[in-house]
Each structure stands twice: as structure tokens, then as C-alpha cells.
Design a protein around this motif. Structure first.
Motif, short mmCIF file in Angstrom:
data_model
loop_
_atom_site.label_atom_id
_atom_site.label_comp_id
_atom_site.label_asym_id
_atom_site.label_seq_id
_atom_site.Cartn_x
_atom_site.Cartn_y
_atom_site.Cartn_z
N LEU A 124 1.04 -1.12 0.03
CA LEU A 124 -0.67 0.22 -0.23
C LEU A 124 1.06 1.21 -0.07
N LYS A 125 1.95 1.12 0.53
CA LYS A 125 3.02 2.28 0.62
C LYS A 125 3.19 3.05 -1.62
N PHE A 126 2.88 2.05 -1.75
CA PHE A 126 3.04 2.98 -3.35
C PHE A 126 1.40 3.92 -3.56
N ALA A 127 0.76 3.99 -3.24
CA ALA A 127 -0.16 4.61 -2.99
C ALA A 127 -0.19 5.91 -1.95
N PRO A 128 -1.04 7.20 -2.20
CA PRO A 128 -1.08 8.65 -2.19
C PRO A 128 -1.37 8.90 -0.80
N THR A 177 10.87 8.42 -6.02
CA THR A 177 11.55 7.68 -5.63
C THR A 177 11.50 7.15 -4.32
N GLN A 178 10.46 6.94 -3.30
CA GLN A 178 10.23 5.79 -2.19
C GLN A 178 9.68 4.63 -2.77
N SER A 179 9.50 4.91 -3.89
CA SER A 179 8.62 3.08 -5.01
C SER A 179 10.09 2.46 -4.98
N LEU A 180 11.03 2.73 -4.88
CA LEU A 180 12.16 1.94 -5.57
C LEU A 180 12.51 0.68 -4.39
N THR A 181 12.58 1.64 -2.60
CA THR A 181 12.84 1.19 -1.47
C THR A 181 11.47 0.08 -1.41
N THR A 182 10.30 0.48 -1.94
CA THR A 182 9.08 -0.30 -0.98
C THR A 182 8.89 -1.38 -2.43
N ALA A 183 9.21 -1.44 -3.28
CA ALA A 183 9.33 -2.74 -4.02
C ALA A 183 10.79 -3.52 -3.31
#
Length: 421
Positions: free
Chosen positions: A269-273, A313-319
């Protein structure tokens, strides 16, 4: 055990341990801590409302360039003039509002804490089962050690009598010096064994006191009285309910697997705004002199708005986090499968071992009873002069070995019954 403490049997010892054991008290504290963590997580869903206030003295007021003809029609085109849009003193006071309408990082926080609470509850139950097992086994060790001490006490008295008789016969020159010394050595060995047995009894009592949460003092060790003998204790332990340890262990691991799955969902869910509601209601003070209690210099100020934060850019660490958590879930699932397989294996092993040890105990008990009968017969033969002292000592040594095997088989049987899950 200690009448003034309300502990008089193995059941009392276990109940006392459950109430006073530091280990279980720590687990209860951890359980309360987990409950507070859930309530703490639930409070994250209420709006964050707080007060702010400040006072500022502007030592240098910045000047802002503006077109001069706005304030002076006679000014030339393009001419600038500099204005100061502030005062020497500023102040503000108001109420702030900050509320996450949608925050993916907080969405499953309460559910995760509830899983943690369930895991902690299973930990507490497992600790209680382990404590019950340890206390019961320690109590059985005390009973066996006490039984051994009493038997060795009788041996010492017997060998003391035999030594006294040997000294009398030696003075009458009816036995040799070597025969008298054999009797003396037998007495010394018996006395050494008795003193060692006393130490073992004190050590076992100290261990039991420690496990049940009672102060380990010389006074408590000396007043520790065991009511049950081996046979009585064996009957009581056989009537105890079988431990539910393996089922609790499996249920706990299932909660760990479920928690790992929920953490994957939360991380995804961290991919969501994040959508946040912000608001402010207050007033501002402007004046060249500090006079905060003069209402004429205060002006109202208020706003409300929405803000959105979209991770890039946070999406990279979330993945990467999601990938790592998926591997963690696979590990926990394999641990669960291993626990199930190990449970079936251990139960089969325990049942087989228990059956063997029950048979060994019965056989060694019969051997011990026959040895006691032989002891009386051999003593009678010695008293009538049919056998020599050396033969008597050899037979007594065999009897002691038989007794040792009986006590050892009793301990093994106690252990198998107590630890059966």
C-alpha cells in the motif's frame, strides 16, 4: 512443601509457580504492553490537534521593490521604490489541525498490533506449559533425591553396625586385618555417598524453590518437606492432563505466518499517495512595539486545505521491501510446516519411549523388591556364619546397584510422562 507458604504438594507447587514465577510475570507484563500498543495504534486515527504560539522581533525588516507609479503617479515608468511590509514585532497564536484522510502506512497498523498481541498470548501460554513441566520434573527429582538419601542413611547405619562387629571380631582374632579394613572401607564409601546425597537433595530443593518463584534461602530449603513418595507421585503425574504444547506452538506459528502476509499487504500500500487534511484557526499580531494585550493589533487568520503526497523515488525502496517480506513469509510458512512434521515425529517418539520406560520401571521395581528379600536372606546367612564378610559386602554392592537402577528408571519414567506433549 512449605506449609506457611500454602504449598503442600506437586499441584500446590505448580499453582504457586504460576502465581509467583518471575518468568510468567514478565510474560504477563509483555502481554499488557502489547494491549497498550494496540490502543496506541488506534489513537493514530484521530485528528492531530495542537496549539502553537510564538513571538518574533524582526531585527532587520526586508525591503521589497515595487513600481513607484503605483504610489506616486508622477513617477517615471519603470522607476522602483522599496517598501517594508512588516513591523518590528510579530506574534501568532492558534489551533492547528492535521488529519490523514488516507495514509497507507497506518492502514493496517492496528491489525498488525492485534496479531502481535495474539502471538504474545501464545508465548505466555507456552511459557506456562514449559514452567509446569519444569516444576513437575524438579519436584520429581526432589522426591527421588530424598528417597535416595533415606536409603543411603540406612546403608550408613548398616555399615556402621557391620564395622563395629568387624572391630569386635578383629580384637578376638576371629577375622583378619584385611577383612576389618574391608568393612571400614565399605563404611567410608557409604558415608561419602550419604554426604553427596545430602548435597544433591539441597541442590534439587534449591532448583525447585527457584522455579516456583520462592526465595532460595537455607531456611526455605530446610523446611521444604515433600509429601509424596515415588509411587504416590507417579500416580498423580499419570492423572495430569497431557500438555497442549505442540498445538500452541503450531497456532503461534500460524499467527506469525498471517502477520507476515499482512505486512506484505501493508508494504504494497505504500505505493499509494497520502491524503492529508490541514487546518489552522488563530490570530496574528503586528506592531512596532510589543504590546500583546492590546486587542487592536491582533488580526484573525484561518485556513483549511487538502494536501497529497505521491511517492516517487520511495517506490524503489518499497518494491524491495515487498520482495523481502515475501521471502520472510515463505520462511515462516516453511517453519510452520516443519513444526507440524516435527510434532508428529516427536509424539511417535515419546509414545515409544514412554512404553519402554514403563516396562523398564516395572522390571527394575521387581528386581529391587527381590534384592530387598535377598538382603534379609544374605544377612541371615552371614549371622549364622554360612558366608564370609567379603561375600556379604559383594552381595550388598549388587543390591545397591539394583537400587540405583530402580531410582534411575523411576526418574526416566517421570521425565517421559511429564514431558509428553
Amino acid at each position: 512443601i512449605c506449609p506457611d507458604k500454602g504449598v503442600n504438594s506437586i499441584d500446590d507447587a505448580i499453582n504457586y509457580a504460576i502465581e509467583h514465577s518471575p518468568t510468567l510475570n514478565i510474560e504477563r507484563i509483555k502481554l499488557n504492553e502489547a494491549n497498550i500498543s494496540i490502543k496506541e495504534s488506534q489513537l493514530q486515527y484521530i485528528p492531530n490537534i495542537y496549539l502553537t504560539s510564538d513571538v518574533r522581533q524582526n531585527l532587520i525588516i526586508p525591503a521589497t521593490p515595487v513600481p513607484a507609479n503605483v504610489f506616486d503617479p508622477s513617477a517615471q515608468e519603470g522607476e522602483l521604490m522599496y517598501l517594508k511590509f512588516n513591523t518590528k514585532w510579530n506574534s501568532s497564536a492558534g489551533v492547528n489541525l492535521n488529519y490523514d484522510l488516507f495514509n497507507p502506512e497506518m492502514l493496517n497498523s492496528v491489525a498488525e498490533q492485534q496479531h502481535q498481541l495474539k502471538i504474545q498470548e501464545y508465548d505466555a501460554q507456552l511459557s506456562e506449559e514449559e514452567l509446569r513441566e519444569k516444576v513437575a520434573l524438579a519436584y520429581a527429582e526432589c522426591v527421588i533425591a530424598n528417597e535416595q538419601q533415606q536409603l543411603l542413611k540406612g546403608d550408613t547405619a548398616y555399615y556402621a553396625s557391620l564395622l563395629s562387629n568387624a572391630n569386635t571380631l578383629f580384637l578376638k582374632e576371629q577375622i583378619s586385618l584385611s577383612q576389618k579394613n574391608d568393612a571400614h572401607r565399605a563404611f567410608n564409601k557409604s558415608l561419602t555417598d550419604f554426604l553427596e546425597a545430602e548435597k544433591i537433595v539441597d541442590d534439587r530443593k534449591a532448583e525447585l524453590l527457584y522455579l516456583i518463584g520462592m526465595d532460595v534461602t537455607t531456611e526455605n530449603i530446610e523446611t521444604l518437606i515433600l509429601q509424596e513418595d515415588i509411587q504416590t507421585l507417579l500416580q498423580k503425574i499419570k492423572q495430569r492432563l497431557q500438555s497442549d504444547y505442540y498445538n500452541l506452538e503450531e497456532a503461534r506459528q500460524q499467527q506469525v505466518v498471517d502477520l507476515a502476509a499482512l505486512q506484505i499487504k501493508s508494504a504494497s500500500l505504500k505505493f499509494a499517495p497520502t491524503l492529508t487534511l490541514n487546518g489552522y484557526y488563530g490570530t496574528n499580531y503586528y506592531n512596532n512595539e510589543l504590546s500583546l494585550f492590546n486587542n487592536n493589533y491582533w488580526r484573525g487568520n484561518s485556513y483549511i486545505g487538502l494536501s497529497i503526497r505521491v511517492p516517487i523515488t520511495q517506490s524503489l525502496t518499497t518494491a524491495k521491501e515487498v520482495s523481502r517480506l515475501r521471502l520472510r513469509k515463505l520462511i515462516e510458512s516453511e517453519n510452520l510446516r516443519d513444526i507440524r512434521n516435527n510434532r508428529n515425529k516427536e509424539r511417535l517418539k515419546e509414545l515409544t519411549l514412554l512404553r519402554i520406560r514403563e516396562e523398564n520401571y516395572q522390571l527394575n521395581q521387581q528386581n529391587w523388591e527381590m534384592s530387598q528379600q535377598n538382603s534379609l536372606a544374605i544377612q541371615m546367612q552371614f549371622d549364622k556364619g554360612y558366608i564370609q564378610q567379603s561375600d556379604l559386602l559383594n552381595e550388598q554392592q549388587k543390591i545397591k546397584q539394583t537400587r540405583h537402577q530402580f531410582l534411575l528408571s523411576a526418574y526416566d519414567l517421570f521425565k517421559s510422562i511429564i514431558t509428553k506433549k
